[in-house]
Scaffold this motif. Structure first.
Motif, PDB file in Angstrom:
ATOM      1  N   LEU A 134      32.047 -27.292  26.758  1.00  0.00           N
ATOM      2  CA  LEU A 134      33.070 -26.866  28.003  1.00  0.00           C
ATOM      3  C   LEU A 134      34.361 -26.522  27.417  1.00  0.00           C
ATOM      4  N   LEU A 135      34.702 -27.168  26.116  1.00  0.00           N
ATOM      5  CA  LEU A 135      35.974 -26.839  25.474  1.00  0.00           C
ATOM      6  C   LEU A 135      35.961 -25.594  24.661  1.00  0.00           C
ATOM      7  N   LYS A 136      34.989 -24.932  24.551  1.00  0.00           N
ATOM      8  CA  LYS A 136      34.774 -23.663  23.808  1.00  0.00           C
ATOM      9  C   LYS A 136      35.779 -22.772  24.553  1.00  0.00           C
ATOM     10  N   ILE A 137      36.217 -21.689  23.741  1.00  0.00           N
ATOM     11  CA  ILE A 137      37.023 -20.561  24.219  1.00  0.00           C
ATOM     12  C   ILE A 137      36.090 -19.603  24.777  1.00  0.00           C
ATOM     13  N   ASP A 138      36.247 -19.036  26.188  1.00  0.00           N
ATOM     14  CA  ASP A 138      35.572 -18.100  26.617  1.00  0.00           C
ATOM     15  C   ASP A 138      35.865 -16.651  26.093  1.00  0.00           C
ATOM     16  N   ALA A 139      34.702 -15.991  25.383  1.00  0.00           N
ATOM     17  CA  ALA A 139      35.212 -14.752  24.808  1.00  0.00           C
ATOM     18  C   ALA A 139      35.992 -13.677  25.862  1.00  0.00           C
ATOM     19  N   LYS A 140      35.332 -13.731  26.958  1.00  0.00           N
ATOM     20  CA  LYS A 140      35.765 -12.608  27.945  1.00  0.00           C
ATOM     21  C   LYS A 140      37.218 -12.837  28.593  1.00  0.00           C
ATOM     22  N   SER A 141      37.371 -14.048  28.745  1.00  0.00           N
ATOM     23  CA  SER A 141      38.793 -14.555  29.557  1.00  0.00           C
ATOM     24  C   SER A 141      39.814 -14.874  28.472  1.00  0.00           C
ATOM     25  N   GLY A 142      39.452 -15.349  27.228  1.00  0.00           N
ATOM     26  CA  GLY A 142      40.365 -15.947  26.183  1.00  0.00           C
ATOM     27  C   GLY A 142      40.774 -17.294  26.568  1.00  0.00           C
ATOM     28  N   VAL A 143      40.391 -18.037  27.828  1.00  0.00           N
ATOM     29  CA  VAL A 143      40.765 -19.325  27.759  1.00  0.00           C
ATOM     30  C   VAL A 143      39.468 -20.287  27.902  1.00  0.00           C
ATOM     31  N   CYS A 144      39.829 -21.649  27.803  1.00  0.00           N
ATOM     32  CA  CYS A 144      38.927 -22.647  27.811  1.00  0.00           C
ATOM     33  C   CYS A 144      37.752 -22.321  28.798  1.00  0.00           C
ATOM     34  N   SER A 186      31.905 -38.565  34.861  1.00  0.00           N
ATOM     35  CA  SER A 186      30.910 -39.082  33.795  1.00  0.00           C
ATOM     36  C   SER A 186      31.140 -39.316  32.545  1.00  0.00           C
ATOM     37  N   ALA A 187      32.118 -38.375  32.056  1.00  0.00           N
ATOM     38  CA  ALA A 187      32.200 -38.333  30.507  1.00  0.00           C
ATOM     39  C   ALA A 187      32.701 -39.515  29.958  1.00  0.00           C
ATOM     40  N   PRO A 188      32.184 -40.006  28.806  1.00  0.00           N
ATOM     41  CA  PRO A 188      32.909 -41.137  28.146  1.00  0.00           C
ATOM     42  C   PRO A 188      34.244 -41.034  27.557  1.00  0.00           C
ATOM     43  N   GLU A 189      34.742 -42.155  27.821  1.00  0.00           N
ATOM     44  CA  GLU A 189      36.331 -42.058  27.578  1.00  0.00           C
ATOM     45  C   GLU A 189      36.389 -41.695  25.713  1.00  0.00           C
ATOM     46  N   GLY A 190      37.352 -40.985  25.446  1.00  0.00           N
ATOM     47  CA  GLY A 190      37.310 -40.627  24.118  1.00  0.00           C
ATOM     48  C   GLY A 190      38.191 -39.274  23.838  1.00  0.00           C
ATOM     49  N   GLU A 191      38.135 -38.820  22.754  1.00  0.00           N
ATOM     50  CA  GLU A 191      38.908 -37.533  22.321  1.00  0.00           C
ATOM     51  C   GLU A 191      38.670 -36.480  23.230  1.00  0.00           C
ATOM     52  N   LYS A 192      37.068 -36.203  23.202  1.00  0.00           N
ATOM     53  CA  LYS A 192      36.809 -34.992  23.926  1.00  0.00           C
ATOM     54  C   LYS A 192      37.249 -34.873  25.520  1.00  0.00           C
ATOM     55  N   LYS A 193      37.015 -36.011  26.133  1.00  0.00           N
ATOM     56  CA  LYS A 193      37.540 -36.080  27.475  1.00  0.00           C
ATOM     57  C   LYS A 193      39.094 -35.840  27.722  1.00  0.00           C
ATOM     58  N   GLN A 194      39.722 -36.364  26.726  1.00  0.00           N
ATOM     59  CA  GLN A 194      41.148 -36.226  26.772  1.00  0.00           C
ATOM     60  C   GLN A 194      41.665 -34.702  26.649  1.00  0.00           C
ATOM     61  N   LYS A 195      40.973 -34.035  25.793  1.00  0.00           N
ATOM     62  CA  LYS A 195      41.187 -32.660  25.510  1.00  0.00           C
ATOM     63  C   LYS A 195      40.723 -31.838  26.492  1.00  0.00           C
ATOM     64  N   LEU A 196      39.850 -32.159  27.242  1.00  0.00           N
ATOM     65  CA  LEU A 196      39.182 -31.461  28.426  1.00  0.00           C
ATOM     66  C   LEU A 196      40.240 -31.468  29.593  1.00  0.00           C
ATOM     67  N   LEU A 197      41.077 -32.559  29.824  1.00  0.00           N
ATOM     68  CA  LEU A 197      41.871 -32.918  30.926  1.00  0.00           C
ATOM     69  C   LEU A 197      43.391 -32.150  30.601  1.00  0.00           C
ATOM     70  N   GLN A 198      43.598 -32.111  29.173  1.00  0.00           N
ATOM     71  CA  GLN A 198      44.628 -31.679  28.702  1.00  0.00           C
ATOM     72  C   GLN A 198      44.755 -30.089  28.975  1.00  0.00           C
ATOM     73  N   GLU A 199      43.552 -29.383  28.613  1.00  0.00           N
ATOM     74  CA  GLU A 199      43.454 -27.952  28.992  1.00  0.00           C
ATOM     75  C   GLU A 199      43.352 -27.518  30.200  1.00  0.00           C
ATOM     76  N   LEU A 200      42.800 -28.633  31.280  1.00  0.00           N
ATOM     77  CA  LEU A 200      42.897 -28.212  32.661  1.00  0.00           C
ATOM     78  C   LEU A 200      44.242 -28.254  33.098  1.00  0.00           C
ATOM     79  N   ARG A 201      45.244 -29.243  32.502  1.00  0.00           N
ATOM     80  CA  ARG A 201      46.535 -29.468  33.031  1.00  0.00           C
ATOM     81  C   ARG A 201      47.427 -28.558  32.513  1.00  0.00           C
ATOM     82  N   ARG A 202      47.139 -27.855  31.228  1.00  0.00           N
ATOM     83  CA  ARG A 202      47.866 -26.939  30.767  1.00  0.00           C
ATOM     84  C   ARG A 202      47.681 -25.514  31.693  1.00  0.00           C
ATOM     85  N   ASN A 203      46.649 -25.338  32.355  1.00  0.00           N
ATOM     86  CA  ASN A 203      46.245 -24.235  33.068  1.00  0.00           C
ATOM     87  C   ASN A 203      46.381 -24.662  34.869  1.00  0.00           C
ATOM     88  N   ARG A 204      46.935 -25.409  34.990  1.00  0.00           N
ATOM     89  CA  ARG A 204      47.413 -25.987  36.163  1.00  0.00           C
ATOM     90  C   ARG A 204      47.752 -24.896  37.122  1.00  0.00           C
TER      91      ARG A 204
END
Length: 561
Positions: free
Chosen positions: A494-504, A525-543
C-alpha cells in the motif's frame, strides 16, 4: 299494570330508541324504516321487513321474524316477535336494539358483523364450552376466534349471563346433523367417516377446531389427507406427534407410511415426516428410513420438499444408519452438488458424519473415527478433483466451504491444498472469492501464505485486486485474519508509489469506490508499528486531495481526525 300493558310500553320504548338512532344516522329512507315494525303479526306480511342487504351493508341487518332469530326477550313473552335492527355508531351499546351479535371478540356488547348479504340465522352456533361470548364466566375454547362467524351459545343460564336475552335454538340444526355424530366434550371421541375423502377431510378439520381434547385417534383414517389440506390441522398433527403418547405417535407413523409418496413431496406433508424423525423413537425412525429407501433417496434429495426430509433424517439417525444412507450417493456426488436442493443434502452429510468422527476421536476411539472418515472419502475425492469448477459454482462453493469448516484435519488439509493451488482464478470470481475467504479463516499460515503470494504476485497486483469488487473482499479478510508478518506485507504494498499518478498507492485507493474499504480495514487491523505510522502520514499529507473525493471523506473525518 297488566302484562299486556307492560308489553305495549316496552314495545313503544324500543321503537322510539330505534327511530331516534336511525335519525341520528340520517336513516330516513323508507327502505329502512318500516311502519309495521314491532306491530305484531302485521309485520310478517310487510315486504319491507325482510333482511336489508344493500342499503347499509356494513352494519345493517334489517327486520327478521322471530322464527329466524335465536333469541327472544327474557321475561316478556308477550312482546311481538319482530326485532328491528338499526346501524350503530362506533362504541354504541347494542343492548338497546336487539340480541347480541353472532360472534364476540371480547366480553361485552359489540356491533353486528360487517358483512353484506348474511341473514342473522345463517351464522352457525358454537358450543357454549367453546365459544368466547359475552357474559360467560369460564372461557374454554382455544379455537373460539374462527374465520367463520359463530352463533350465540346454545345454552345459557341467568347466573352466568348478564344479557336480557336467552336462547331459542329452534332455528338451528344440531351439531350432529352438521358435522357428524361425535361427542364434543369426550376425550375419547372420534370422527365418523363417510367414505367421501373430501367430505371426511372437511369434517376432520371442523372436529379438530371444535374439540380441544382431540387426538390423532379422533381423526384416524384421514390423518395424511387432512395434513396436506390445511395448515391448521397440519400443525395439530405435528403437535400430537411431539406431545402425544407412544401409541398415538405410532398411529401417526402408520398414517405417514400409508401415504408416504404423497407426503414426501408435499410442502405440508413433509413436515409430518420431519417431526417423526425428530420426536419419534429409534424404532420409528428405522421404519420410516426403510420406507424412504423404497421411494428413492437420490430422487428425494433433489426434490424441493423431499430434500428437507432427507436432511432431517441425516441429523436424527445414528452413525450406522447414516453411513448406510450416505452410500446411496456413490457416483452421484457431483449431480447432487450442482442441484439447488441436493447440495444441501451433501452439506448435511459432511457436517453430521464429521461430527461423529470428531466425537469418536475425542473419546479415544481412533479406529471408529478413521472408519467414519473412510465412508465419506468418496465425497472429498470428488471435491478435490473438481475444486476449481465447484468453487466457482453457485451451489458448489457452499459444499467446498462446509468441507474445510467441518471435516477432520486430514480431509480438510486435502481440500485446502487444492484451493491454494488454484486460488489465483478464484480470487476474482463471484463465488470463488467466498471459498478463498473461508480458506483464510480456517486454514493455517501455510495456506494464507499461498493466498497472499497470489495477491502480491506481481508489482501492482494488490493495487489492482483491491479495486476489484470480489477480490477486494479477499484482501480485507487477509488484513483481518493474517499474521503480523502477512499484514505488514500488505502495508508495504500500500505504501508503494503508483507509477501512473505519482502518489502513494493508498492515497489513490482511498478515493476509489471499492478500494477505499481496503484502506479502512488496513487502518483498523494493521499492527501498530512503523509501517502503519507511515500509512497514516501519507494519508494526512494528502488530506486536501482526499477531501475532494466522496469516498475518502469518511477516512479523513473518522480515521485521520
Amino acid at each position: 299494570m297488566t302484562s299486556s300493558t307492560q308489553a305495549m310500553a316496552t314495545s313503544e320504548r324500543l321503537k322510539m330508541k330505534s327511530d331516534e338512532q336511525g335519525d341520528k344516522l340520517n336513516m330516513t329512507a323508507t327502505a329502512v324504516h318500516c311502519q309495521g315494525c314491532l306491530a305484531g303479526d302485521e309485520c310478517y306480511n310487510n315486504q319491507k321487513c325482510q333482511p336489508l342487504y344493500g342499503a347499509y351493508p356494513s352494519q345493517l341487518y334489517g327486520h327478521q321474524p322471530h322464527a329466524a332469530m335465536p333469541y327472544s326477550y327474557a321475561g316478556q313473552p308477550s312482546i311481538p316477535h319482530i326485532i328491528h335492527y338499526v346501524p350503530l355508531p362506533a362504541n354504541q351499546p347494542y343492548y338497546d336494539f336487539g340480541p347480541p351479535p353472532p360472534q364476540s371478540q371480547f366480553i361485552g356488547y359489540q356491533h353486528p358483523p360487517h358483512y353484506q348479504g348474511y341473514h342473522y340465522a345463517q351464522y352457525p352456533p358454537m358450543d357454549p364450552n367453546e365459544s368466547q361470548h359475552y357474559g360467560v364466566s369460564t372461557l374454554k375454547a382455544p379455537f373460539s376466534h374462527a374465520t367463520r362467524y359463530q352463533g350465540p351459545p346454545r345454552r345459557r343460564s341467568k347466573s352466568h349471563c348478564s344479557s336480557n336475552y336467552q336462547n331459542s335454538s329452534a332455528a338451528y340444526r344440531s351439531d350432529e346433523s352438521r358435522f357428524g355424530s361425535f361427542d364434543m366434550g369426550s376425550e375419547n371421541s372420534s370422527l365418523t367417516l363417510t367414505g367421501n375423502p373430501s367430505e371426511d377431510v372437511r369434517r376432520a378439520m371442523s372436529f379438530v377446531k371444535r374439540n380441544p381434547n382431540a387426538t390423532l385417534f379422533s381423526i384416524e383414517g384421514v390423518i395424511s389427507e387432512a395434513a396436506t389440506a390445511d395448515d391448521g390441522i397440519r400443525r395439530f398433527i405435528q403437535e400430537r406427534i411431539k406431545l402425544g403418547s407412544h401409541p398415538e405417535k405410532r398411529l401417526g407413523l402408520k398414517a405417514a407410511l400409508s401415504s408416504l409418496e404423497m407426503l414426501c413431496k408435499d410442502e405440508k406433508g413433509s413436515g409430518i415426516l420431519q417431526d417423526i424423525f425428530t420426536y419419534g423413537t429409534s424404532e420409528m425412525k428405522k421404519e420410516l428410513l426403510a420406507a424412504l429407501y423404497d421411494q428413492g433417496i437420490l430422487d428425494l434429495s433433489m426434490n424441493i420438499h423431499g430434500c428437507r426430509v432427507i436432511q432431517k433424517a441425516i441429523r436424527s439417525i445414528n452413525q450406522d444408519d447414516l453411513t448406510k444412507l450416505i452410500a446411496e450417493f456413490h457416483d452421484h456426488v457431483l449431480a447432487l452438488i450442482h442441484d439447488s436442493h441436493g447440495n444441501h443434502v451433501i452439506q448435511r452429510c459432511i457436517q453430521s458424519l464429521s461430527f461423529f468422527a470428531k466425537t469418536a476421536e475425542n473419546e479415544g476411539n481412533h479406529d471408529c473415527a478413521s472408519n467414519l472418515m473412510d465412508h465419506m472419502q468418496f465425497i472429498i475425492d470428488d471435491i478435490v478433483a473438481n475444486i476449481h469448477s465447484l468453487s466457482c459454482h453457485r451451489y458448489g462453493c457452499r459444499v467446498v466451504q462446509r468441507s474445510i469448516e467441518f471435516c477432520m484435519e486430514k480431509q480438510r488439509s486435502a481440500v485446502l491444498e487444492a484451493i491454494t493451488a488454484s486460488n489465483e482464478h478464484m480470487v476474482e470470481d463471484l463465488y470463488g472469492n467466498y471459498v478463498v475467504q473461508q480458506a483464510i479463516v480456517t486454514g493455517g499460515d501455510m495456506h494464507r501464505d499461498a493466498i497472499l503470494q497470489t495477491l502480491t504476485k506481481e508489482d501492482g497486483s494488490l493495487f489492482r485486486l483491491s479495486k476489484q469488487k470480489y477480490a477486494s473482499n479477499v484482501v480485507e479478510k487477509m488484513l483481518q485474519h493474517g499474521s503480523i508478518e502477512q499484514r505488514d506485507r500488505i502495508l508495504k504494498e500500500l505504501l508503494k508509489i503508483d507509477a501512473k499518478s505519482g502518489v502513494c498507492a493508498a492515497t489513490v485507493m482511498a478515493q476509489d469506490p471499492i478500494a477505499n474499504y481496503v484502506i479502512k480495514k488496513a487502518i483498523e487491523s494493521a499492527p501498530e508499528g512503523e509501517k502503519k505510522q507511515k500509512l497514516l502520514q501519507e494519508l494526512r499529507r494528502n488530506r486536501d486531495e482526499l477531501l475532494k473525493s466522496q469516498y475518502a471523506k469518511y477516512i479523513v473525518n473518522k480515521e485521520l481526525s
